[in-house]
Design a protein around this motif. Structure first.
Motif, PDB file in Angstrom:
ATOM      1  N   ALA A 104       7.987  -2.038  -4.260  1.00 12.45           N
ATOM      2  CA  ALA A 104       8.154  -0.953  -5.236  1.00 12.45           C
ATOM      3  C   ALA A 104       8.006  -1.463  -6.668  1.00 12.45           C
ATOM      4  CB  ALA A 104       9.513  -0.281  -5.053  1.00 12.45           C
ATOM      5  N   VAL A 105       8.476  -2.676  -6.932  1.00 11.49           N
ATOM      6  CA  VAL A 105       8.332  -3.272  -8.263  1.00 11.49           C
ATOM      7  C   VAL A 105       6.858  -3.542  -8.555  1.00 11.49           C
ATOM      8  CG1 VAL A 105       8.899  -5.257  -9.709  1.00 11.49           C
ATOM      9  CG2 VAL A 105      10.643  -4.273  -8.202  1.00 11.49           C
ATOM     10  N   LEU A 106       6.153  -4.080  -7.564  1.00 10.07           N
ATOM     11  CA  LEU A 106       4.719  -4.336  -7.730  1.00 10.07           C
ATOM     12  C   LEU A 106       3.952  -3.030  -7.936  1.00 10.07           C
ATOM     13  CD1 LEU A 106       4.301  -7.041  -4.959  1.00 10.07           C
ATOM     14  CD2 LEU A 106       4.193  -7.427  -7.430  1.00 10.07           C
ATOM     15  N   GLY A 137       0.812  -1.213   0.000  1.00 17.35           N
ATOM     16  CA  GLY A 137       0.000   0.000   0.000  1.00 17.35           C
ATOM     17  C   GLY A 137       0.842   1.258   0.000  1.00 17.35           C
ATOM     18  N   ALA A 138       1.851   1.300   0.856  1.00 11.72           N
ATOM     19  CA  ALA A 138       2.727   2.466   0.916  1.00 11.72           C
ATOM     20  C   ALA A 138       3.475   2.661  -0.398  1.00 11.72           C
ATOM     21  CB  ALA A 138       3.712   2.314   2.069  1.00 11.72           C
ATOM     22  N   ALA A 139       3.941   1.557  -0.986  1.00  8.79           N
ATOM     23  CA  ALA A 139       4.678   1.663  -2.255  1.00  8.79           C
ATOM     24  C   ALA A 139       3.786   2.181  -3.373  1.00  8.79           C
ATOM     25  CB  ALA A 139       5.255   0.293  -2.630  1.00  8.79           C
ATOM     26  N   GLU A 149       7.917  13.479   1.469  1.00  8.34           N
ATOM     27  CA  GLU A 149       8.117  12.972   0.112  1.00  8.34           C
ATOM     28  C   GLU A 149       7.248  13.684  -0.910  1.00  8.34           C
ATOM     29  OE1 GLU A 149       8.147   8.630  -0.098  1.00  8.34           O
ATOM     30  OE2 GLU A 149       8.161   8.576   2.095  1.00  8.34           O
ATOM     31  N   GLY A 150       6.477  14.668  -0.462  1.00 10.60           N
ATOM     32  CA  GLY A 150       5.614  15.397  -1.383  1.00 10.60           C
ATOM     33  C   GLY A 150       4.392  14.619  -1.820  1.00 10.60           C
ATOM     34  N   VAL A 151       4.035  13.581  -1.055  1.00  8.84           N
ATOM     35  CA  VAL A 151       2.869  12.751  -1.372  1.00  8.84           C
ATOM     36  C   VAL A 151       1.748  13.100  -0.392  1.00  8.84           C
ATOM     37  CG1 VAL A 151       1.955  10.406  -1.470  1.00  8.84           C
ATOM     38  CG2 VAL A 151       4.276  10.888  -2.292  1.00  8.84           C
ATOM     39  N   THR A 152       0.597  13.444  -0.916  1.00 10.38           N
ATOM     40  CA  THR A 152      -0.559  13.745  -0.067  1.00 10.38           C
ATOM     41  C   THR A 152      -1.357  12.483   0.168  1.00 10.38           C
ATOM     42  OG1 THR A 152      -0.714  16.011  -0.897  1.00 10.38           O
ATOM     43  CG2 THR A 152      -2.683  15.090   0.126  1.00 10.38           C
ATOM     44  N   ALA A 153      -1.494  12.112   1.429  1.00  9.89           N
ATOM     45  CA  ALA A 153      -2.247  10.905   1.778  1.00  9.89           C
ATOM     46  C   ALA A 153      -2.984  11.146   3.092  1.00  9.89           C
ATOM     47  CB  ALA A 153      -1.310   9.705   1.909  1.00  9.89           C
ATOM     48  N   ARG A 202       3.185   5.912  -2.950  1.00  7.72           N
ATOM     49  CA  ARG A 202       4.350   6.681  -3.418  1.00  7.72           C
ATOM     50  C   ARG A 202       4.390   6.733  -4.950  1.00  7.72           C
ATOM     51  NH1 ARG A 202       6.888   3.797   0.962  1.00  7.72           N
ATOM     52  NH2 ARG A 202       7.500   5.284   2.601  1.00  7.72           N
ATOM     53  N   ARG A 203       4.144   5.588  -5.588  1.00 12.63           N
ATOM     54  CA  ARG A 203       4.246   5.546  -7.055  1.00 12.63           C
ATOM     55  C   ARG A 203       3.207   6.439  -7.706  1.00 12.63           C
ATOM     56  NH1 ARG A 203       5.139   6.400 -11.247  1.00 12.63           N
ATOM     57  NH2 ARG A 203       5.776   5.124 -13.040  1.00 12.63           N
TER      58      ARG A 203
END
Length: 221
Positions: free
Chosen positions: A196-198, A14-16, A48-52, A19-20
């Motif tokens: 991260a690959v997934l 979920g976190a990856a 990381e500049g990600v809004t969650a 981020r993606r």
């Protein structure tokens, strides 16, 4: 701006995925049962500049699930991408001869009623946008049933059928439905099953919009 909603969000896949998709400008609604863990996960993306944001819900409780998705759309914007990827509970994985009708209630609520509830909630918004993506993430028993994991084998098969029906029905509306089958465990550092690959694979499924069923790795992995 539109939103990615991850049902079953956690610190791994979920976190990856957050981020993606966040790198591509998507805000992310993190949905799982524990609000405190969701808040901590969301806070970790700030640098990381990600809004969650986290929205607590139990996929086996339709009222909390629809409420969380509604709150997410109100707070972050229309949900364009829905990922359904909660991890099944261990008690869903009994041997087939030990599995009673009562034992199947949980897996079916988890893998059938939950996805149907979620899709029905976000579909009007996707139609309003004129586009959307639904991503189902399942284990290998969605494709090859395992006699020692009867509950997930049966429920994942039903979830897969539902996803295929959605894929065939919604494509003409610009809404893509895909399934990613991940055989075995998600393994950090693995060349195909690292989180991260997934996440890259799921982004590609969203972008390419080609076919329903996809495999993260060989089924015997």
């Amino acid at each position: 701006m539109t939103t990615l909603a991850i049902i079953g969000a956690g610190p791994g896949l979920g976190a990856a995925v957050a981020r993606r998709f966040g790198r591509e400008g998507y805000d992310t609604a993190l949905i799982a049962r524990d609000q405190g863990r969701l808040d901590a996960l969301a806070a970790g993306f700030a640098d990381e500049g990600v809004t969650a944001r986290g929205f607590a819900a139990d996929v086996r409780d339709p009222k909390t699930l629809t409420g969380a998705l509604d709150a997410a759309a109100t707070a972050l914007g229309p949900i364009e991408v829905l990922q359904y990827s909660p991890v099944p509970q261990r008690e869903f994985m009994l041997p087939v001869l030990d599995t009673t009708a009562d034992d199947l209630a949980g897996p079916v609520e988890f893998s059938v009623y939950g996805p149907v509830t979620a899709v029905q909630q976000v579909l009007p918004g996707m139609r309003g946008l004129g586009r959307g993506t639904v991503l189902f993430v399942n284990g290998g028993t969605a494709v090859v049933p395992h006699p020692e994991r009867a509950g997930t084998s049966i429920a994942f098969a039903a979830e897969s059928a539902y996803g295929q029906l959605l894929h065939d029905t919604l494509a003409a509306e610009g809404i893509h439905v895909a399934q990613l089958v991940i055989p075995g465990a998600i393994v950090p550092g693995h060349d195909r099953k690292d989180p991260a690959v997934l996440a890259d694979t799921l982004w590609t499924l969203h972008q390419d919009r080609n076919g329903f069923r996809h495999f993260a790795d060989d089924l015997d992995s």
